[in-house]
Write a protein that holds these residues in place. Structure first.
Motif, PDB file in Angstrom:
ATOM      1  N   GLY A   1     -37.137 -44.793 -20.520  1.00 38.73           N
ATOM      2  CA  GLY A   1     -35.936 -45.402 -19.959  1.00 38.73           C
ATOM      3  C   GLY A   1     -35.829 -45.066 -18.490  1.00 38.73           C
ATOM      4  O   GLY A   1     -36.834 -44.773 -17.829  1.00 38.73           O
ATOM      5  N   ILE A   2     -34.613 -45.114 -17.959  1.00 38.48           N
ATOM      6  CA  ILE A   2     -34.383 -44.795 -16.554  1.00 38.48           C
ATOM      7  C   ILE A   2     -33.497 -43.561 -16.449  1.00 38.48           C
ATOM      8  O   ILE A   2     -32.663 -43.307 -17.318  1.00 38.48           O
ATOM      9  N   ILE A   3     -33.706 -42.787 -15.393  1.00 36.09           N
ATOM     10  CA  ILE A   3     -32.877 -41.616 -15.121  1.00 36.09           C
ATOM     11  C   ILE A   3     -32.267 -41.760 -13.733  1.00 36.09           C
ATOM     12  O   ILE A   3     -32.787 -42.489 -12.879  1.00 36.09           O
ATOM     13  N   ASN A   4     -31.172 -41.065 -13.545  1.00 36.14           N
ATOM     14  CA  ASN A   4     -30.447 -41.106 -12.269  1.00 36.14           C
ATOM     15  C   ASN A   4     -30.558 -39.724 -11.624  1.00 36.14           C
ATOM     16  O   ASN A   4     -29.980 -38.760 -12.106  1.00 36.14           O
ATOM     17  N   LEU A   5     -31.313 -39.638 -10.547  1.00 29.74           N
ATOM     18  CA  LEU A   5     -31.505 -38.363  -9.849  1.00 29.74           C
ATOM     19  C   LEU A   5     -30.951 -38.494  -8.431  1.00 29.74           C
ATOM     20  O   LEU A   5     -31.524 -39.176  -7.595  1.00 29.74           O
ATOM     21  N   ARG A   6     -29.814 -37.837  -8.203  1.00 27.53           N
ATOM     22  CA  ARG A   6     -29.155 -37.885  -6.894  1.00 27.53           C
ATOM     23  C   ARG A   6     -28.955 -39.327  -6.437  1.00 27.53           C
ATOM     24  O   ARG A   6     -29.315 -39.708  -5.318  1.00 27.53           O
ATOM     25  N   SER A   7     -28.418 -40.126  -7.350  1.00 30.68           N
ATOM     26  CA  SER A   7     -28.105 -41.541  -7.106  1.00 30.68           C
ATOM     27  C   SER A   7     -29.350 -42.404  -6.915  1.00 30.68           C
ATOM     28  O   SER A   7     -29.252 -43.564  -6.511  1.00 30.68           O
ATOM     29  N   LYS A   8     -30.496 -41.848  -7.206  1.00 28.20           N
ATOM     30  CA  LYS A   8     -31.728 -42.631  -7.153  1.00 28.20           C
ATOM     31  C   LYS A   8     -32.217 -42.840  -8.573  1.00 28.20           C
ATOM     32  O   LYS A   8     -32.398 -41.869  -9.326  1.00 28.20           O
ATOM     33  N   VAL A   9     -32.386 -44.094  -8.957  1.00 27.28           N
ATOM     34  CA  VAL A   9     -32.770 -44.424 -10.322  1.00 27.28           C
ATOM     35  C   VAL A   9     -34.273 -44.668 -10.385  1.00 27.28           C
ATOM     36  O   VAL A   9     -34.843 -45.337  -9.527  1.00 27.28           O
ATOM     37  N   MET A  10     -34.895 -44.085 -11.405  1.00 26.37           N
ATOM     38  CA  MET A  10     -36.353 -44.219 -11.545  1.00 26.37           C
ATOM     39  C   MET A  10     -36.720 -44.174 -13.019  1.00 26.37           C
ATOM     40  O   MET A  10     -35.938 -43.696 -13.856  1.00 26.37           O
ATOM     41  N   PRO A  11     -37.895 -44.688 -13.383  1.00 27.18           N
ATOM     42  CA  PRO A  11     -38.311 -44.642 -14.790  1.00 27.18           C
ATOM     43  C   PRO A  11     -38.738 -43.241 -15.203  1.00 27.18           C
ATOM     44  O   PRO A  11     -39.224 -42.454 -14.383  1.00 27.18           O
ATOM     45  N   LEU A  12     -38.547 -42.932 -16.485  1.00 30.80           N
ATOM     46  CA  LEU A  12     -39.037 -41.687 -17.056  1.00 30.80           C
ATOM     47  C   LEU A  12     -40.166 -42.020 -18.025  1.00 30.80           C
ATOM     48  O   LEU A  12     -39.976 -42.761 -18.983  1.00 30.80           O
ATOM     49  N   ILE A  13     -41.336 -41.444 -17.757  1.00 29.31           N
ATOM     50  CA  ILE A  13     -42.521 -41.706 -18.555  1.00 29.31           C
ATOM     51  C   ILE A  13     -42.683 -40.611 -19.601  1.00 29.31           C
ATOM     52  O   ILE A  13     -42.638 -39.425 -19.287  1.00 29.31           O
ATOM     53  N   ASP A  14     -42.842 -41.001 -20.861  1.00 23.66           N
ATOM     54  CA  ASP A  14     -43.184 -40.049 -21.913  1.00 23.66           C
ATOM     55  C   ASP A  14     -44.696 -39.850 -21.816  1.00 23.66           C
ATOM     56  O   ASP A  14     -45.480 -40.708 -22.237  1.00 23.66           O
ATOM     57  N   LEU A  15     -45.107 -38.727 -21.227  1.00 23.12           N
ATOM     58  CA  LEU A  15     -46.522 -38.535 -20.931  1.00 23.12           C
ATOM     59  C   LEU A  15     -47.366 -38.447 -22.197  1.00 23.12           C
ATOM     60  O   LEU A  15     -48.541 -38.836 -22.212  1.00 23.12           O
ATOM     61  N   ARG A  16     -46.778 -37.960 -23.274  1.00 23.70           N
ATOM     62  CA  ARG A  16     -47.511 -37.939 -24.543  1.00 23.70           C
ATOM     63  C   ARG A  16     -47.876 -39.359 -24.982  1.00 23.70           C
ATOM     64  O   ARG A  16     -49.026 -39.646 -25.330  1.00 23.70           O
ATOM     65  N   LEU A  17     -46.879 -40.241 -24.989  1.00 19.92           N
ATOM     66  CA  LEU A  17     -47.135 -41.617 -25.404  1.00 19.92           C
ATOM     67  C   LEU A  17     -48.087 -42.315 -24.436  1.00 19.92           C
ATOM     68  O   LEU A  17     -48.942 -43.094 -24.846  1.00 19.92           O
ATOM     69  N   ARG A  18     -47.930 -42.015 -23.163  1.00 18.76           N
ATOM     70  CA  ARG A  18     -48.807 -42.630 -22.159  1.00 18.76           C
ATOM     71  C   ARG A  18     -50.262 -42.249 -22.399  1.00 18.76           C
ATOM     72  O   ARG A  18     -51.175 -43.034 -22.111  1.00 18.76           O
ATOM     73  N   MET A  19     -50.473 -41.062 -22.951  1.00 19.50           N
ATOM     74  CA  MET A  19     -51.825 -40.572 -23.170  1.00 19.50           C
ATOM     75  C   MET A  19     -52.313 -40.799 -24.596  1.00 19.50           C
ATOM     76  O   MET A  19     -53.374 -40.324 -24.982  1.00 19.50           O
ATOM     77  N   GLY A  20     -51.513 -41.520 -25.373  1.00 17.70           N
ATOM     78  CA  GLY A  20     -51.942 -41.880 -26.716  1.00 17.70           C
ATOM     79  C   GLY A  20     -51.632 -40.866 -27.795  1.00 17.70           C
ATOM     80  O   GLY A  20     -52.142 -40.970 -28.918  1.00 17.70           O
TER      81      GLY A  20
END
Length: 326
Positions: free
Chosen positions: A83-102
């Motif tokens: 999903g997306i996270i809000n870090l100091r009013s900056k929104v960015m995607p959060l990657i599940d690194l486990r899923l990304r790596m299979g």
């Protein structure tokens, strides 16, 4: 501040001591289009654990860390984008690194572990109930009397973990688990001798002692898993875009062994972690192998393009709490 938060604050201090005010710079591109991660040996690597494997990311790409980030799921995102996270009013995607790596997600593993503990608890409640029923009905007890042969016993004998707290706690199962299974032989002998009241009394004592202890251990084990796995997200800054990665554990901020960093062996690139490993090296502490992740391959900008549809959506996630190095 908790021990865990203090530990990650120490990690951040190590990162910041090498950090630059500018964004990461790439001296030259690798043949596959990502960064050549050998470009700057002035920066140590952040070594981390993903699904029991050791990996690393150059610290020059790590801007901060976020404790237990809260995400807002977004439609049509790739499976590995949580999903997306809000870090100091900056929104960015959060990657599940486990899923990304299979690998299976950490959340899925925790849920499976919780179900396993619940099943182990219920199995032993049912086991003692069946032993009691065999006495009352004058029939043979058919369940296993070998603690190594029940489902929990088989798992217990084979389970391995790097979680020291969990490993130490699981040892507490050994004595009550053995005692409760050994009870069947005593009860059977008493029943065959016609001493049914004594058999019932032994079962009642076991229900109050060994079974009660095991039920408490099963429940406490599930809590330990929940309490000791506090997810941490590293915020990655690349020359073109930023994103967060959810990881299992950070080991250290360190330089790998001199002269140990090299390209992946021929033919291994496409077999390794969905082709996001750029190089391999060895830790100086124990000479163990570390796979070095390419931050430009972890998150493809095309995969997350358009995830934030409007300003209202961007404000939805709660602001992430960073772990400060102070």
């Amino acid at each position: 501040m908790s021990f865990q938060r203090s530990w990650y604050a120490k990690i951040l201090r190590s990162i910041f001591s090498y950090s630059s005010t500018s964004r990461p710079r790439c001296r030259r591109a690798s043949p596959t289009g990502g960064f050549d991660l050998r470009f700057d040996n002035d920066y140590p690597l952040v070594t981390l654990v993903i699904a029991k494997g050791q990996y690393a990311i150059s610290s020059q790409f790590v801007s901060t860390m976020v404790a237990e980030p809260k995400t807002r799921p977004v439609p049509h995102a790739p499976p590995y984008v949580r999903g997306i996270i809000n870090l100091r009013s900056k929104v960015m995607p959060l990657i599940d690194l486990r899923l990304r790596m299979g690998y299976p997600s950490a959340r899925k593993e925790q849920e499976e572990f919780r179900r396993l503990m619940e099943q182990g608890e219920q199995d032993h409640v049912n086991w003692l109930n069946e032993l009691e029923a065999s006495v009352e009905e004058g029939r043979e007890f058919s369940l296993t009397t070998d603690p190594a042969q029940c489902d929990f016993g088989k798992w217990y004998a084979s389970f391995r973990t790097g979680n020291n707290t969990l490993r130490s706690f699981l040892k507490k199962f050994n004595q009550p688990h053995r005692k409760i299974h050994a009870l069947a032989h005593k009860v059977k002998a008493l029943s065959q001798a016609g001493r049914h009241e004594e058999a019932r009394r032994l079962i009642a004592i076991a229900r109050h002692n060994e079974l009660k202890t095991m039920v408490q251990l099963f429940q406490k084990t599930s809590k330990i898993i929940a309490e000791t796995h506090r997810e941490i997200a590293m915020i990655i800054e690349t020359p073109t875009f930023d994103y967060g990665v959810a990881i299992d554990q950070i080991l250290a901020v360190e330089f790998l062994g001199q002269g140990t960093i090299e390209d992946l062996p021929p033919g291994l690139e496409m077999q390794t972690s969905n082709n996001i490993v750029g190089l391999i090296g060895r830790r100086q502490t124990d000479n163990s192998t570390v796979q070095i992740l390419d931050p430009m391959r972890i998150c493809d900008p095309d995969d997350v393009k358009g995830l934030i549809l409007n300003p209202e959506q961007a404000r939805e996630p709660e602001p992430a709490k960073t772990l400060t190095p102070a």
